[in-house]
Write a protein that holds these residues in place. Structure first.
Motif, short mmCIF file in Angstrom:
data_model
loop_
_atom_site.label_atom_id
_atom_site.label_comp_id
_atom_site.label_asym_id
_atom_site.label_seq_id
_atom_site.Cartn_x
_atom_site.Cartn_y
_atom_site.Cartn_z
N GLU A 92 2.22 -48.71 -53.63
CA GLU A 92 2.33 -47.67 -54.66
C GLU A 92 1.00 -47.55 -55.39
N ARG A 93 0.60 -46.32 -55.66
CA ARG A 93 -0.62 -46.06 -56.45
C ARG A 93 -0.25 -45.14 -57.59
N LEU A 94 -0.76 -45.45 -58.77
CA LEU A 94 -0.45 -44.63 -59.94
C LEU A 94 -1.03 -43.23 -59.76
N ALA A 95 -0.30 -42.23 -60.21
CA ALA A 95 -0.78 -40.85 -60.11
C ALA A 95 -1.95 -40.66 -61.07
N GLU A 96 -2.99 -40.05 -60.53
CA GLU A 96 -4.25 -39.89 -61.26
C GLU A 96 -4.08 -39.05 -62.53
N ALA A 97 -3.32 -37.99 -62.43
CA ALA A 97 -3.23 -37.03 -63.54
C ALA A 97 -2.11 -37.36 -64.52
N ALA A 98 -1.27 -38.31 -64.15
CA ALA A 98 -0.10 -38.60 -65.00
C ALA A 98 -0.45 -39.55 -66.14
N ASP A 99 0.36 -39.52 -67.18
CA ASP A 99 0.26 -40.53 -68.23
C ASP A 99 0.84 -41.83 -67.69
N HIS A 100 0.25 -42.93 -68.14
CA HIS A 100 0.65 -44.25 -67.64
C HIS A 100 1.19 -45.13 -68.76
N VAL A 101 1.86 -46.18 -68.35
CA VAL A 101 2.18 -47.29 -69.24
C VAL A 101 1.61 -48.54 -68.57
N ALA A 102 0.96 -49.40 -69.34
CA ALA A 102 0.39 -50.63 -68.77
C ALA A 102 0.91 -51.82 -69.57
N LEU A 103 1.43 -52.80 -68.85
CA LEU A 103 1.91 -54.04 -69.48
C LEU A 103 0.97 -55.17 -69.06
N VAL A 104 0.39 -55.84 -70.06
CA VAL A 104 -0.52 -56.95 -69.77
C VAL A 104 0.28 -58.24 -69.81
N ALA A 128 1.50 -49.66 -64.78
CA ALA A 128 0.51 -50.66 -64.36
C ALA A 128 0.94 -52.03 -64.88
N LEU A 129 0.85 -53.03 -64.03
CA LEU A 129 1.17 -54.41 -64.43
C LEU A 129 -0.08 -55.24 -64.24
N VAL A 130 -0.57 -55.82 -65.34
CA VAL A 130 -1.82 -56.57 -65.30
C VAL A 130 -1.50 -58.05 -65.14
N PHE A 157 -2.65 -54.94 -61.15
CA PHE A 157 -4.10 -55.03 -61.33
C PHE A 157 -4.46 -56.45 -61.72
N ALA A 158 -5.63 -56.89 -61.24
CA ALA A 158 -6.04 -58.28 -61.51
C ALA A 158 -6.42 -58.48 -62.97
N SER A 159 -6.85 -57.41 -63.62
CA SER A 159 -7.28 -57.53 -65.01
C SER A 159 -7.18 -56.16 -65.68
N LEU A 160 -7.25 -56.18 -67.00
CA LEU A 160 -7.22 -54.91 -67.73
C LEU A 160 -8.49 -54.11 -67.43
N GLU A 161 -9.62 -54.80 -67.29
CA GLU A 161 -10.87 -54.10 -66.92
C GLU A 161 -10.68 -53.36 -65.60
N ALA A 162 -10.05 -54.03 -64.65
CA ALA A 162 -9.87 -53.41 -63.33
C ALA A 162 -9.02 -52.16 -63.44
N TYR A 163 -7.98 -52.23 -64.24
CA TYR A 163 -7.14 -51.04 -64.43
C TYR A 163 -7.93 -49.92 -65.09
N ARG A 164 -8.65 -50.26 -66.16
CA ARG A 164 -9.33 -49.21 -66.92
C ARG A 164 -10.51 -48.63 -66.14
N ALA A 165 -11.16 -49.46 -65.34
CA ALA A 165 -12.26 -48.94 -64.52
C ALA A 165 -11.73 -47.98 -63.46
N ARG A 166 -10.52 -48.24 -63.00
CA ARG A 166 -9.93 -47.38 -61.98
C ARG A 166 -9.47 -46.04 -62.56
N TYR A 167 -9.06 -46.04 -63.83
CA TYR A 167 -8.57 -44.82 -64.48
C TYR A 167 -9.34 -44.58 -65.77
#
Lengths: 261, 261
Positions: A92-104, A128-130, A157-167
């Motif tokens: 699964e890949r998060l939709a680029e244009a959609a709003d997300h929720v991320a749990l660290v 997103a699950l960090v 995602f391995a880290s919050l940086e990884a998530y934020r760099a991707r989006y």
């Protein structure tokens, strides 16, 4: 997907499939992932009307359903469960244009599942699950979501940086009891991310999560630079250290779904 | 309150006391009901820093604390629990002038406890439970509330009519997926009651609860007549039949705490 003719094993994160236990979860799996459900098994104790509804849904999805008391009884964790679906995992890949929720670092599968149920209710489909995080495919998550796990995309995602760099285009709103903005005053500008730190954090503990975001003053700019998160608080009585994670996520998603721009 | 010198029994609804398991619940009991805590017991495996904090809180409340590994191990339901408090039950009556929350036939202690945690967060201290309901003193409720059960008043009522007849001035807002008003447009006029029907109800199922309210057209007026409830919906995606009860209560309480008049 399940071992051909083989005995279905108890769930493990390494398996290429998961289980949806109970009729609500099975029906949601058949609704949202008809191509991924490889089998539906039911137990003789499943009431007639429920079995008929289940068999009809399986037939519509083109999925084989069969009675298998022994397997249902062996795999279920509660005696009140009388059916299950075998559901193939997919990337699964998060939709680029959609709003997300991320749990660290969420640590309770029940909280993740409950949060998913509310997210679907309020129109969010990307989670997103960090790491380290619970297994988003685990049966506890599926069951706590009442099967709505299959209505969302979950990406680890391995880290919050990884998530934020991707989006990098997503504006992050970090929820924290000591946040600078009150939830009611936030205008959420899409695309955005509702970001939640580790469970049981004390007020201010989200600083660690903020610190993990790319430093915008850095002279060596990482590829895409995302803005630092705004911090948001859900105003509450100070007797309570923090709301339950699933409830914080639900309130934030409820409000954000009404204050989107 | 506990049998003098006797062996503490497993919890039963008939007992005049309950148990608060785990350090968070014990600390909340000592904070909110210092006069009702008759004993604090701890197990050798309670970490030193936690034990010191617990003993200090017990001393401030004038409560005897003692190590009793056998009793803690016998009564706890999870091995991760290393302390408990014995808390005397008291008769609780809802505050006349306060806003209330009423749950009709709640069946899951975890949901009631989680709801209580959020209610305290949003400034509600009075909870009506309409029979048949879970035992508001049960250890599952206490634990799911993280001990905040002791920060609220819970009162049981035989029926919704009985509750409404007792508090006729309270304007009732009945939450239902098919409600006439959207939560965002409601101005909550104190004193009011946030009213929730049975768990797992389908849209419109709250009609039964509405019907149970006194009929304002009745020619034989019951003693105090309360206005029929307004019905309120939490707008959501139609894929989800209903939000989890604790989450519905939390969102309603969050919003009502900001829209009180």
């Amino acid at each position: 997907m399940s071992p051909a003719g083989g005995r279905l094993p108890p769930y493990r994160a390494e398996l290429p499939f998961t289980y949806a236990f109970g009729r609500f979860a099975v029906l949601e799996a058949l609704t949202h992932r008809p191509d991924d459900v490889t089998a539906v098994l039911w137990h003789a104790r499943l009431p007639d009307t429920e079995r008929e509804r289940l068999l009809a849904a399986a037939a519509r999805a083109g999925v084989a359903a069969r009675r298998d008391d022994a397997t249902v009884a062996r795999l279920r964790r509660k005696e009140s469960v009388h059916c299950l679906a075998v559901v193939a995992k997919r990337e699964e890949r998060l939709a680029e244009a959609a709003d997300h929720v991320a749990l660290v670092r969420p640590s309770h599968p029940g909280n993740v599942g409950s949060a998913i149920r509310s997210l679907v209710a309020f129109g969010f489909g990307d989670l997103a699950l960090v790491a380290p995080a619970v297994d988003a495919w685990g049966p506890y998550v599926v069951r706590a979501s009442v099967g709505l796990r299959f209505a969302v995309r979950c990406q680890a995602f391995a880290s919050l940086e990884a998530y934020r760099a991707r989006y990098p285009r997503h504006a992050a709103y970090l929820f924290d009891a000591g946040g600078e903005l009150e939830l009611e005053e936030v205008e959420f500008r899409s695309p955005f991310t509702l970001l939640f730190g580790p469970e049981w954090q004390a007020p201010g503990a989200a600083d660690a999560a903020v610190a993990a975001a790319p430093d915008p003053r850095s002279t060596v700019a990482p590829a895409p630079v995302s803005a630092p998160p705004r911090t948001v608080r859900i105003e509450q009585d100070n007797r309570v250290e923090s709301l339950n994670l699933a409830i914080s996520v639900s309130i934030a998603a409820y409000r954000a779904s009404r204050a989107r721009r």
